[in-house]
Design a protein around this motif. Sequence first.
Motif, PDB file in Angstrom:
ATOM      1  N   ALA A  17      41.739  39.603  54.190  1.00 11.39           N
ATOM      2  CA  ALA A  17      42.387  39.356  52.899  1.00 11.39           C
ATOM      3  C   ALA A  17      42.331  40.617  52.032  1.00 11.39           C
ATOM      4  CB  ALA A  17      41.713  38.182  52.187  1.00 11.39           C
ATOM      5  N   GLY A  18      41.221  41.309  52.054  1.00 16.19           N
ATOM      6  CA  GLY A  18      41.094  42.551  51.296  1.00 16.19           C
ATOM      7  C   GLY A  18      42.033  43.628  51.810  1.00 16.19           C
ATOM      8  N   ALA A  19      42.161  43.748  53.114  1.00 18.58           N
ATOM      9  CA  ALA A  19      43.066  44.731  53.702  1.00 18.58           C
ATOM     10  C   ALA A  19      44.510  44.404  53.333  1.00 18.58           C
ATOM     11  CB  ALA A  19      42.894  44.785  55.212  1.00 18.58           C
ATOM     12  N   GLY A  20      44.866  43.133  53.370  1.00  8.35           N
ATOM     13  CA  GLY A  20      46.221  42.723  52.991  1.00  8.35           C
ATOM     14  C   GLY A  20      46.502  43.009  51.530  1.00  8.35           C
ATOM     15  N   ALA A  21      45.548  42.722  50.670  1.00 10.12           N
ATOM     16  CA  ALA A  21      45.715  42.998  49.242  1.00 10.12           C
ATOM     17  C   ALA A  21      45.855  44.495  49.000  1.00 10.12           C
ATOM     18  CB  ALA A  21      44.524  42.441  48.463  1.00 10.12           C
ATOM     19  N   PHE A  22      45.077  45.301  49.686  1.00  9.09           N
ATOM     20  CA  PHE A  22      45.152  46.750  49.542  1.00  9.09           C
ATOM     21  C   PHE A  22      46.532  47.254  49.960  1.00  9.09           C
ATOM     22  CE2 PHE A  22      43.622  50.965  49.156  1.00  9.09           C
ATOM     23  CZ  PHE A  22      44.194  51.689  50.182  1.00  9.09           C
ATOM     24  N   PHE A  23      47.067  46.723  51.045  1.00 15.58           N
ATOM     25  CA  PHE A  23      48.374  47.130  51.547  1.00 15.58           C
ATOM     26  C   PHE A  23      49.460  46.808  50.528  1.00 15.58           C
ATOM     27  CE2 PHE A  23      51.601  48.219  54.464  1.00 15.58           C
ATOM     28  CZ  PHE A  23      52.606  47.269  54.330  1.00 15.58           C
ATOM     29  N   PHE A  24      49.466  45.601  50.004  1.00 15.74           N
ATOM     30  CA  PHE A  24      50.520  45.198  49.087  1.00 15.74           C
ATOM     31  C   PHE A  24      50.348  45.790  47.687  1.00 15.74           C
ATOM     32  CE2 PHE A  24      50.992  41.831  52.284  1.00 15.74           C
ATOM     33  CZ  PHE A  24      52.330  42.029  52.574  1.00 15.74           C
ATOM     34  N   LEU A  25      49.145  45.953  47.233  1.00 15.87           N
ATOM     35  CA  LEU A  25      48.912  46.521  45.915  1.00 15.87           C
ATOM     36  C   LEU A  25      48.967  48.044  45.940  1.00 15.87           C
ATOM     37  CD1 LEU A  25      46.074  44.196  44.587  1.00 15.87           C
ATOM     38  CD2 LEU A  25      48.521  44.111  44.082  1.00 15.87           C
ATOM     39  N   SER A  32      58.322  49.972  45.578  1.00 14.51           N
ATOM     40  CA  SER A  32      59.109  50.968  46.273  1.00 14.51           C
ATOM     41  C   SER A  32      58.199  51.958  46.989  1.00 14.51           C
ATOM     42  CB  SER A  32      60.018  51.711  45.294  1.00 14.51           C
ATOM     43  OG  SER A  32      59.244  52.414  44.362  1.00 14.51           O
ATOM     44  N   SER A  33      58.754  52.612  47.970  1.00  9.15           N
ATOM     45  CA  SER A  33      57.985  53.606  48.713  1.00  9.15           C
ATOM     46  C   SER A  33      58.249  54.989  48.146  1.00  9.15           C
ATOM     47  CB  SER A  33      58.388  53.554  50.193  1.00  9.15           C
ATOM     48  OG  SER A  33      59.727  53.966  50.330  1.00  9.15           O
ATOM     49  N   ASP A  34      57.599  56.023  48.689  1.00  8.48           N
ATOM     50  CA  ASP A  34      57.752  57.392  48.207  1.00  8.48           C
ATOM     51  C   ASP A  34      59.186  57.886  48.354  1.00  8.48           C
ATOM     52  OD1 ASP A  34      55.115  57.549  47.502  1.00  8.48           O
ATOM     53  OD2 ASP A  34      54.483  58.534  49.358  1.00  8.48           O
ATOM     54  N   LYS A  35      59.869  57.479  49.405  1.00  8.06           N
ATOM     55  CA  LYS A  35      61.231  57.941  49.626  1.00  8.06           C
ATOM     56  C   LYS A  35      62.165  57.463  48.528  1.00  8.06           C
ATOM     57  CE  LYS A  35      60.861  58.327  54.615  1.00  8.06           C
ATOM     58  NZ  LYS A  35      61.329  57.861  55.906  1.00  8.06           N
ATOM     59  N   GLU A  36      61.911  56.297  47.973  1.00  4.66           N
ATOM     60  CA  GLU A  36      62.770  55.760  46.932  1.00  4.66           C
ATOM     61  C   GLU A  36      62.539  56.441  45.594  1.00  4.66           C
ATOM     62  OE1 GLU A  36      62.581  51.487  46.820  1.00  4.66           O
ATOM     63  OE2 GLU A  36      62.519  51.386  48.988  1.00  4.66           O
ATOM     64  N   LYS A  37      61.486  57.199  45.436  1.00  2.00           N
ATOM     65  CA  LYS A  37      61.172  57.855  44.177  1.00  2.00           C
ATOM     66  C   LYS A  37      61.929  59.169  44.010  1.00  2.00           C
ATOM     67  CE  LYS A  37      56.531  55.954  43.888  1.00  2.00           C
ATOM     68  NZ  LYS A  37      55.118  56.249  43.902  1.00  2.00           N
ATOM     69  N   GLN A  38      62.641  59.614  45.036  1.00  2.00           N
ATOM     70  CA  GLN A  38      63.389  60.859  44.949  1.00  2.00           C
ATOM     71  C   GLN A  38      64.490  60.712  43.911  1.00  2.00           C
ATOM     72  OE1 GLN A  38      62.744  63.694  46.555  1.00  2.00           O
ATOM     73  NE2 GLN A  38      60.979  62.761  47.535  1.00  2.00           N
ATOM     74  N   PRO A  39      64.675  61.724  43.048  1.00  2.00           N
ATOM     75  CA  PRO A  39      65.726  61.636  42.038  1.00  2.00           C
ATOM     76  C   PRO A  39      67.112  61.682  42.675  1.00  2.00           C
ATOM     77  CG  PRO A  39      64.637  63.773  41.957  1.00  2.00           C
ATOM     78  CD  PRO A  39      63.903  62.940  42.957  1.00  2.00           C
ATOM     79  N   THR A  40      68.057  61.030  42.027  1.00  2.00           N
ATOM     80  CA  THR A  40      69.431  61.036  42.517  1.00  2.00           C
ATOM     81  C   THR A  40      70.089  62.357  42.150  1.00  2.00           C
ATOM     82  OG1 THR A  40      70.307  60.116  40.464  1.00  2.00           O
ATOM     83  CG2 THR A  40      69.590  58.538  42.169  1.00  2.00           C
ATOM     84  N   ALA A  41      71.242  62.606  42.717  1.00  2.00           N
ATOM     85  CA  ALA A  41      71.979  63.835  42.419  1.00  2.00           C
ATOM     86  C   ALA A  41      72.349  63.899  40.939  1.00  2.00           C
ATOM     87  CB  ALA A  41      73.225  63.915  43.284  1.00  2.00           C
ATOM     88  N   GLU A  42      72.685  62.762  40.354  1.00  2.00           N
ATOM     89  CA  GLU A  42      73.032  62.720  38.930  1.00  2.00           C
ATOM     90  C   GLU A  42      71.823  63.079  38.070  1.00  2.00           C
ATOM     91  OE1 GLU A  42      73.742  60.048  41.019  1.00  2.00           O
ATOM     92  OE2 GLU A  42      75.849  60.558  41.269  1.00  2.00           O
ATOM     93  N   GLU A  43      70.659  62.566  38.438  1.00  2.00           N
ATOM     94  CA  GLU A  43      69.440  62.884  37.692  1.00  2.00           C
ATOM     95  C   GLU A  43      69.099  64.365  37.811  1.00  2.00           C
ATOM     96  OE1 GLU A  43      67.113  58.601  38.037  1.00  2.00           O
ATOM     97  OE2 GLU A  43      66.813  60.105  39.594  1.00  2.00           O
ATOM     98  N   LEU A  44      69.263  64.919  38.993  1.00  2.00           N
ATOM     99  CA  LEU A  44      69.002  66.351  39.179  1.00  2.00           C
ATOM    100  C   LEU A  44      69.958  67.192  38.344  1.00  2.00           C
ATOM    101  CD1 LEU A  44      68.328  66.585  43.016  1.00  2.00           C
ATOM    102  CD2 LEU A  44      66.678  66.815  41.168  1.00  2.00           C
ATOM    103  N   ALA A  45      71.228  66.802  38.317  1.00  2.00           N
ATOM    104  CA  ALA A  45      72.212  67.550  37.537  1.00  2.00           C
ATOM    105  C   ALA A  45      71.905  67.475  36.043  1.00  2.00           C
ATOM    106  CB  ALA A  45      73.616  67.019  37.815  1.00  2.00           C
TER     107      ALA A  45
END
Length: 141
Positions: A17-25, A32-45
């Motif tokens: 249960a602790g391992a599952g909580a650690f994974f989800f929290l 979201s994951s790290d890949k989704e945190k990348q700025p969009t082209a509009e944000e970069l511009a």
Amino acid sequence: MGKMKILIILVLVLASAGAGAFFFLGKDAEGSSDKEKQPTAEELAAMSIDTDIITTNLASPNFGIVQFNILLDSEKAKEEAEKRTPEVRAAIISTVAGFTKEELVGADGIAMLEEQLKGKLVEIMQTGKVERVLVTEFKVQ
């Protein structure tokens, strides 16, 4: 022995249960994951500026023609950089003029130029931060 089995099962259940909580929290609030945190082209511009094409003498008897894209960490920083255009331009000229043709040849030379210019721009900026400097046009003659 019965109590020992129950204790072992209880420890395993709590550990899983602790391992599952650690994974989800472990994900951010949006899940979201790290890949989704990348700025969009509009944000970069919205947070970057392109300099004019600048021609300047080099430390050797040559001259360079350069243009840069400067990425800042916020739109406020972009506004400040646009207001400091003469200082940014002077930093570019003094940085490029400090190199010889031989020093600027190749990917290492361009990377060194970008890094030195970023250092000078960091000193100029008061609001925000310079994230990266990219050479977008480069000719040495």
